[in-house]
Design a protein around this motif. Sequence first.
Motif, PDB file in Angstrom:
ATOM      1  N   ILE A 260       2.335 -60.089  72.314  1.00 54.36           N
ATOM      2  CA  ILE A 260       1.437 -60.017  71.202  1.00 54.36           C
ATOM      3  C   ILE A 260      -0.246 -61.013  71.835  1.00 54.36           C
ATOM      4  N   SER A 261      -1.165 -59.687  71.540  1.00 53.76           N
ATOM      5  CA  SER A 261      -2.327 -60.362  72.065  1.00 53.76           C
ATOM      6  C   SER A 261      -2.322 -61.277  70.784  1.00 53.76           C
ATOM      7  N   VAL A 262      -3.464 -62.450  71.422  1.00 60.11           N
ATOM      8  CA  VAL A 262      -4.203 -63.995  70.722  1.00 60.11           C
ATOM      9  C   VAL A 262      -5.470 -63.338  69.936  1.00 60.11           C
ATOM     10  N   GLU A 263      -6.140 -61.748  70.362  1.00 63.66           N
ATOM     11  CA  GLU A 263      -7.303 -61.700  70.217  1.00 63.66           C
ATOM     12  C   GLU A 263      -7.923 -61.237  68.415  1.00 63.66           C
ATOM     13  N   GLU A 264      -6.396 -61.302  67.537  1.00 65.28           N
ATOM     14  CA  GLU A 264      -6.889 -61.192  66.131  1.00 65.28           C
ATOM     15  C   GLU A 264      -7.487 -62.975  65.895  1.00 65.28           C
ATOM     16  N   THR A 265      -6.541 -63.872  66.136  1.00 63.69           N
ATOM     17  CA  THR A 265      -7.077 -64.552  65.915  1.00 63.69           C
ATOM     18  C   THR A 265      -8.775 -65.215  66.387  1.00 63.69           C
ATOM     19  N   GLU A 266      -9.332 -64.848  67.017  1.00 65.94           N
ATOM     20  CA  GLU A 266     -10.694 -65.253  67.830  1.00 65.94           C
ATOM     21  C   GLU A 266     -10.166 -66.713  68.370  1.00 65.94           C
ATOM     22  N   SER A 267      -9.169 -66.497  68.757  1.00 67.91           N
ATOM     23  CA  SER A 267      -8.829 -67.940  69.303  1.00 67.91           C
ATOM     24  C   SER A 267      -8.224 -67.998  70.421  1.00 67.91           C
ATOM     25  N   PHE A 268      -7.750 -68.848  71.535  1.00 73.17           N
ATOM     26  CA  PHE A 268      -7.178 -68.392  72.402  1.00 73.17           C
ATOM     27  C   PHE A 268      -5.795 -69.922  72.593  1.00 73.17           C
ATOM     28  N   LYS A 269      -4.910 -69.408  73.545  1.00 74.01           N
ATOM     29  CA  LYS A 269      -3.610 -70.750  73.437  1.00 74.01           C
ATOM     30  C   LYS A 269      -5.115 -71.969  74.734  1.00 74.01           C
ATOM     31  N   PRO A 270      -4.632 -73.128  74.377  1.00 73.83           N
ATOM     32  CA  PRO A 270      -3.592 -73.335  72.885  1.00 73.83           C
ATOM     33  C   PRO A 270      -3.842 -74.611  71.285  1.00 73.83           C
ATOM     34  N   CYS A 271      -4.993 -73.641  70.889  1.00 76.83           N
ATOM     35  CA  CYS A 271      -5.092 -73.604  69.927  1.00 76.83           C
ATOM     36  C   CYS A 271      -3.812 -73.240  68.570  1.00 76.83           C
ATOM     37  N   THR A 272      -3.647 -74.447  67.915  1.00 70.37           N
ATOM     38  CA  THR A 272      -2.073 -74.331  67.164  1.00 70.37           C
ATOM     39  C   THR A 272      -1.798 -72.975  66.310  1.00 70.37           C
ATOM     40  N   ASP A 273      -2.618 -72.884  66.276  1.00 72.92           N
ATOM     41  CA  ASP A 273      -3.480 -71.689  64.811  1.00 72.92           C
ATOM     42  C   ASP A 273      -2.718 -70.241  65.811  1.00 72.92           C
ATOM     43  N   VAL A 274      -3.209 -70.301  67.158  1.00 71.64           N
ATOM     44  CA  VAL A 274      -2.402 -69.020  67.645  1.00 71.64           C
ATOM     45  C   VAL A 274      -0.668 -68.944  67.632  1.00 71.64           C
ATOM     46  N   TYR A 275      -0.194 -70.128  67.899  1.00 66.56           N
ATOM     47  CA  TYR A 275       1.210 -70.048  67.864  1.00 66.56           C
ATOM     48  C   TYR A 275       2.020 -69.672  66.391  1.00 66.56           C
ATOM     49  N   HIS A 276       1.212 -70.368  65.805  1.00 60.23           N
ATOM     50  CA  HIS A 276       1.895 -69.794  64.416  1.00 60.23           C
ATOM     51  C   HIS A 276       1.336 -68.853  63.997  1.00 60.23           C
ATOM     52  N   TYR A 277       0.141 -68.397  64.167  1.00 59.65           N
ATOM     53  CA  TYR A 277      -0.033 -66.907  64.167  1.00 59.65           C
ATOM     54  C   TYR A 277       1.356 -65.885  65.425  1.00 59.65           C
ATOM     55  N   ALA A 278       1.962 -65.770  66.248  1.00 60.10           N
ATOM     56  CA  ALA A 278       2.860 -65.990  66.939  1.00 60.10           C
ATOM     57  C   ALA A 278       3.824 -65.541  65.980  1.00 60.10           C
ATOM     58  N   ALA A 279       4.264 -66.352  65.333  1.00 57.02           N
ATOM     59  CA  ALA A 279       5.101 -66.943  64.399  1.00 57.02           C
ATOM     60  C   ALA A 279       5.317 -66.037  63.428  1.00 57.02           C
ATOM     61  N   SER A 280       4.722 -65.406  63.277  1.00 61.50           N
ATOM     62  CA  SER A 280       4.079 -64.534  61.531  1.00 61.50           C
ATOM     63  C   SER A 280       4.508 -63.041  61.877  1.00 61.50           C
ATOM     64  N   LYS A 281       4.053 -62.747  63.617  1.00 55.38           N
ATOM     65  CA  LYS A 281       4.170 -61.464  63.894  1.00 55.38           C
ATOM     66  C   LYS A 281       5.023 -61.448  64.429  1.00 55.38           C
ATOM     67  N   VAL A 282       6.198 -62.460  64.619  1.00 55.44           N
ATOM     68  CA  VAL A 282       7.682 -61.825  65.001  1.00 55.44           C
ATOM     69  C   VAL A 282       8.726 -61.621  63.763  1.00 55.44           C
ATOM     70  N   GLU A 283       7.836 -63.164  62.709  1.00 59.22           N
ATOM     71  CA  GLU A 283       8.872 -63.101  61.393  1.00 59.22           C
ATOM     72  C   GLU A 283       9.845 -63.989  61.794  1.00 59.22           C
ATOM     73  N   ARG A 284       9.030 -65.411  62.384  1.00 60.63           N
ATOM     74  CA  ARG A 284       9.991 -66.150  61.963  1.00 60.63           C
ATOM     75  C   ARG A 284       8.959 -67.528  62.008  1.00 60.63           C
ATOM     76  N   SER A 285      10.278 -68.587  61.575  1.00 68.46           N
ATOM     77  CA  SER A 285       9.275 -69.773  61.756  1.00 68.46           C
ATOM     78  C   SER A 285       9.141 -70.481  62.916  1.00 68.46           C
ATOM     79  N   VAL A 286       7.874 -71.066  63.344  1.00 72.12           N
ATOM     80  CA  VAL A 286       7.357 -71.734  64.026  1.00 72.12           C
ATOM     81  C   VAL A 286       8.737 -72.411  64.959  1.00 72.12           C
ATOM     82  N   GLU A 287       9.280 -73.010  63.954  1.00 74.01           N
ATOM     83  CA  GLU A 287      10.084 -74.334  64.801  1.00 74.01           C
ATOM     84  C   GLU A 287      11.639 -73.264  65.283  1.00 74.01           C
ATOM     85  N   ASP A 288      11.778 -72.328  65.061  1.00 76.04           N
ATOM     86  CA  ASP A 288      12.949 -71.133  65.870  1.00 76.04           C
ATOM     87  C   ASP A 288      12.524 -70.514  66.972  1.00 76.04           C
ATOM     88  N   LEU A 289      11.508 -71.044  67.645  1.00 73.75           N
ATOM     89  CA  LEU A 289      10.472 -69.832  68.426  1.00 73.75           C
ATOM     90  C   LEU A 289      10.448 -70.892  69.411  1.00 73.75           C
TER      91      LEU A 289
END
Length: 227
Positions: free
Chosen positions: A138-167
Amino acid sequence: MRDTVLFDINETVLSLAPLKPKFATYFGSADYADTWFSMLLHSSTVAIATRVKSDFATLAKIALQTLASKKQILLSEAQQTEILSTFANLPAHTDIKPALIWLRDNGYRTVALSNSSSKLITTQIENAGLTDYFDQVISVEETESFKPCTDVYHYAASKVERSVEDLRLVATHDWDTHGAMTAGMRAAYINRSGALYHPLYKKAEVVADNMQQLVEQIVNIDNKLKA
């Protein structure tokens, strides 16, 4: 379901050591490789805070040019390309492959998560011989942002189809583990450099000096939670 572990790539999985001879050649000291990378991370953080749209490769080149200008060093386009192309050919740390295999053998999915562009991270993973060791990249590219932006981690969670709390994110950057935990993830910190963990950041629940010890702790903690 805690069955997926995310891995930061640059420094955590891949060694930046090959960059050092390049900086020694053109800047007079291998230590400037660390300076350049810190400048790159700083500019990506500024981009997050001020909503500047860019990509990691562009910021990497700007950081290199900025460092060269500060040191009054004239780098040709070819020399810049030589240095930056090394970033796409970084080797994996020796403890990475055994640890990824061990996680998979224990029922985990392994996912690469990077600030690098999709093209760059794919190239990095391929050149390091790690394509078969990650279930997803997973690249953050589609978010047009970078880690450690909170949105990026939530984006990653959506890509792996898991809740952010389970990662759980594995990283050697305290700003990254802090960012992941701020977003609601768990985190594991591998201390590659011996640097002080920032005392104001959220502390990772798992800490180790090598990847095998780290992943064993992760599995032990998750097994206890399942019991």
